[in-house]
Design an enzyme around this catalytic site. Structure first.
Site, PDB file in Angstrom:
ATOM      1  N   PHE A 257      37.004  32.742  93.925  1.00  0.00           N
ATOM      2  CA  PHE A 257      37.110  33.791  93.116  1.00  0.00           C
ATOM      3  C   PHE A 257      37.890  35.203  93.788  1.00  0.00           C
ATOM      4  O   PHE A 257      38.907  35.459  93.521  1.00  0.00           O
ATOM      5  CB  PHE A 257      35.900  34.144  92.364  1.00  0.00           C
TER       6      PHE A 257
ATOM      7  N   ASP B 139      39.425  27.098 103.599  1.00  0.00           N
ATOM      8  CA  ASP B 139      38.431  26.716 102.495  1.00  0.00           C
ATOM      9  C   ASP B 139      37.901  25.489 102.711  1.00  0.00           C
ATOM     10  O   ASP B 139      38.916  24.497 102.858  1.00  0.00           O
ATOM     11  CB  ASP B 139      38.958  27.269 101.285  1.00  0.00           C
TER      12      ASP B 139
ATOM     13  N   ALA C 201      34.165  33.311 103.038  1.00  0.00           N
ATOM     14  CA  ALA C 201      33.706  31.936 102.692  1.00  0.00           C
ATOM     15  C   ALA C 201      32.165  32.123 102.953  1.00  0.00           C
ATOM     16  O   ALA C 201      31.862  32.714 103.784  1.00  0.00           O
ATOM     17  CB  ALA C 201      34.230  31.013 103.788  1.00  0.00           C
TER      18      ALA C 201
ATOM     19  N   TYR D 161      19.971  34.337 101.202  1.00  0.00           N
ATOM     20  CA  TYR D 161      20.998  34.848 101.204  1.00  0.00           C
ATOM     21  C   TYR D 161      21.416  36.228 101.688  1.00  0.00           C
ATOM     22  O   TYR D 161      22.318  36.672 102.701  1.00  0.00           O
ATOM     23  CB  TYR D 161      21.487  34.754  99.735  1.00  0.00           C
TER      24      TYR D 161
ATOM     25  N   ARG E 275      13.613  35.086  87.452  1.00  0.00           N
ATOM     26  CA  ARG E 275      13.868  34.200  88.663  1.00  0.00           C
ATOM     27  C   ARG E 275      13.124  34.927  89.648  1.00  0.00           C
ATOM     28  O   ARG E 275      13.122  36.174  89.809  1.00  0.00           O
ATOM     29  CB  ARG E 275      15.453  34.262  88.789  1.00  0.00           C
TER      30      ARG E 275
ATOM     31  N   GLY F 118      12.818  36.146  93.471  1.00  0.00           N
ATOM     32  CA  GLY F 118      13.725  36.748  94.449  1.00  0.00           C
ATOM     33  C   GLY F 118      14.709  37.935  93.838  1.00  0.00           C
ATOM     34  O   GLY F 118      15.613  37.971  94.661  1.00  0.00           O
TER      35      GLY F 118
END
Ligand code: NAD
Ligand code: UD1
Length: 332
Positions: A22, A42, A102, A169, A296, A298
Site C-alpha cells: 500500500f 517484495d 517491508a 510489532y 483487542r 495490546g
C-alpha cells in the site's frame, strides 16, 4: 512486470522494500515522478503486482516516454539483499538510497506470532542495514510506527517520550530504530526513522481481518454491510493520508540531512473509532449498521502525534483533511 532499468549516472537508484504494498507502491510512484530509478524488493505476502501495474507498460508510463524506471524483484528481505541486488548493481551501479517498508504490518498478528514478527520486522531491518553498510548506501529511510510508544501520559506524543510498546510489532519497530542509530553511529550509514501514525488511502487492502480499519470500514460501508467496532470505540487514532505520508518518505530518502533523526508522521488530530465509523457510514449513504465486539488485547487507547519535528527537519506537514482523504479512498 519486470523491466530492465535505464543506466543513468544522474537519476538516483532507490531500492524500495515492500514496494508492492500500500504505502510502498505510492512511494514508488512519487520517486519515479521525482526522476528516480526504482528497484522494488517484495515477497508479495501482502503486496500486489496490480499496485505497480502502471509501471508494467514502459512505453506509456516510463520516464521520458520510453525509459523504464521500475524493476521488480521477488525477495524475502529476512533472507538478505545481496544476492537479489547483485545482477541489478552489476548492470546499473550501486544502490544510492533505500526506503525500507517491508514488514509484517499487523499489531494483532504480531501478538500471536512474535517470532515471525521478529524475523521479518527486526531481522529484515538488520539485513537492510548490513547491505547499506557494505555498499555505502547514502540514506536508509525506515518505516517505524506510532506503535513504539504504547500508552503515553502526555498527548499529543512527541518523539522524546519514553517508549513502552504494547506488542511485539511495536517492540521490533523500536529495536529497528535502535539498529538504525547504531549503524549510523558506528558505521556512518545515514538513516532516518519515520514513525507513521495510522495511514489510510487508496490501495490499502481490506481483505484480511488484520487490515487497516479505514480500508475495512470503507469496503463494508461501500456495499451497505455492518461495521464491527472492537471495544467501546472510544479509542482514538491519528489518521494520516497516504499521499501526505509518501511526501515525507521521499523527502527523507532524497535529502542528505535528517541523519539519525526519528520523526512522527501524523496530522496532530485524533478521532475516535466511533466517530470514524459514523463518518464513513454517512459518506457512503447511511445504509450500514454498527455493532460492537470485544476489545483487542495490546491496543493503544489514544494515539495522536506532535508533528513539529518533521516540519522543522523535512519541511513536511500533512495537508489532507480526513473527510477529503476518506472521499478519495471511497472513490478509488
Ligand atoms: P502492506 O502490507 O501493504 O505493505 C508491506 C509490504 O511488505 C507488502 O508489499 C508485503 O508483501 C511486503 N513484505 C512483507 N514481508 C516481507 C518480506 N519478508 N520481504 C519482502 N517484502 C515483504 O502495508 P503498509 O501499510 O503499506 O506498510 C508499509 C510499512 O509501513 C510497514 O513497515 C508498516 O509496518 C509501516 N507502517 C504502516 C502503517 C499503516 O497505518 N499502514 C503505520 C505505521 C507503520
Ligand atoms: C495500525 C497499523 C500498524 C501501525 C499502527 C500505527 C495496520 C493494519 N496496522 O495499527 O501497522 O504501525 O497503526 O499507529 O495498518 N478496529 C475496529 N474495527 C475493525 C478494525 C479495527 O474497531 O474492523 C479498531 C481497532 O481495534 C483499533 C483501530 O480500529 O482500535 C485501528 O485499528 P487498525 O487499523 O488495525 O490499526 P492499529 O492497530 O492502530
Amino acid at each position: 512486470m519486470v523491466h530492465g532499468l535505464v543506466t543513468s549516472p544522474i537519476r538516483p537508484l532507490v531500492a524500495v522494500t515492500g514496494g508492492a504494498g500500500f504505502i510502498g507502491s505510492h512511494t514508488v510512484d512519487l520517486l519515479v515522478a521525482r526522476g528516480c530509478r526504482v528497484v522494488v524488493l517484495d515477497d508479495f505476502s501482502t503486496g500486489k503486482r496490480a499496485n505497480l501495474a502502471r509501471w508494467a507498460d514502459r512505453d506509456r508510463y516510463g520516464l521520458g516516454g520510453s525509459e523504464p524506471s521500475v524493476e521488480v524483484l521477488t525477495v524475502d528481505v529476512s533472507h538478505g539483499l545481496f544476492a537479489a541486488l547483485a545482477p541489478i548493481t552489476a548492470q546499473h551501479g550501486r544502490i544510492d538510497r533505500i526506503v525500507h517498508l517491508a514488514a509484517q504490518v499487523s499489531v494483532i498478528h504480531s501478538i500471536a506470532n512474535p517470532l515471525t514478527d521478529e524475523r521479518v520486522n527486526y531481522g529484515g531491518t538488520l539485513h537492510v542495514l548490513e547491505y547499506a553498510r557494505a555498499t555505502a548506501v547514502k540514506k536508509v529511510v525506515f518505516a517505524s510506527s506510532a506503535a513504539v510508544y504504547g500508552d503515553v501520559a502526555e498527548l499529543p506524543v512527541d518523539e522524546a517520550a519514553a517508549c513502552h510498546p504494547l506488542s511485539p510489532y511495536g517492540m521490533h519497530k523500536l529495536a529497528s530504530e535502535h539498529a538504525l542509530h547504531c549503524y549510523s553511529s558506528v558505521h556512518h550509514v545515514p538513516t532516518t526513522a519515520l514513525r507513521f501514525f495510522n495511514v489510510y488511502g487508496p490501495r490499502q487492502d481490506p481483505s484480511s481481518p488484520y487490515s487497516g480499519v479505514i480500508s475495512i470500514f470503507a469496503d463494508r460501508a461501500g456495499s451497505g454491510r455492518e461495521l464491527t467496532i472492537f471495544g467501546d470505540g472510544e479509542q482514538t487514532r491519528d489518521f494520516v493520508y497516504v499521499g501526505d505520508v509518501v511526501r515525507a518518505v521521499v523527502g527523507a530518502a532524497l535529502t542528505d540531512g535528517a541523519d539519525r533523526a526519528v520523526m512522527n508522521v501524523g496530522t496532530g488530530s485524533e478521532i475516535t473509532v466511533n466517530e470514524l465509523a459514523r463518518t464513513i457510514v454517512e459518506l457512503t449513504g447511511g445504509k450500514s449498521t454498527i455493532r460492537h465486539a470485544d476489545g483487542r488485547a495490546g491496543e493503544i487507547l489514544r494515539s495522536v502525534a506532535r508533528v513539529d519535528r518533521a516540519e522543522r527537519l523535512l519541511g513536511w506537514k500533512a495537508q489532507t483533511a480526513l473527510r477529503d482523504g476518506l472521499a478519495n479512498t471511497l472513490r478509488a
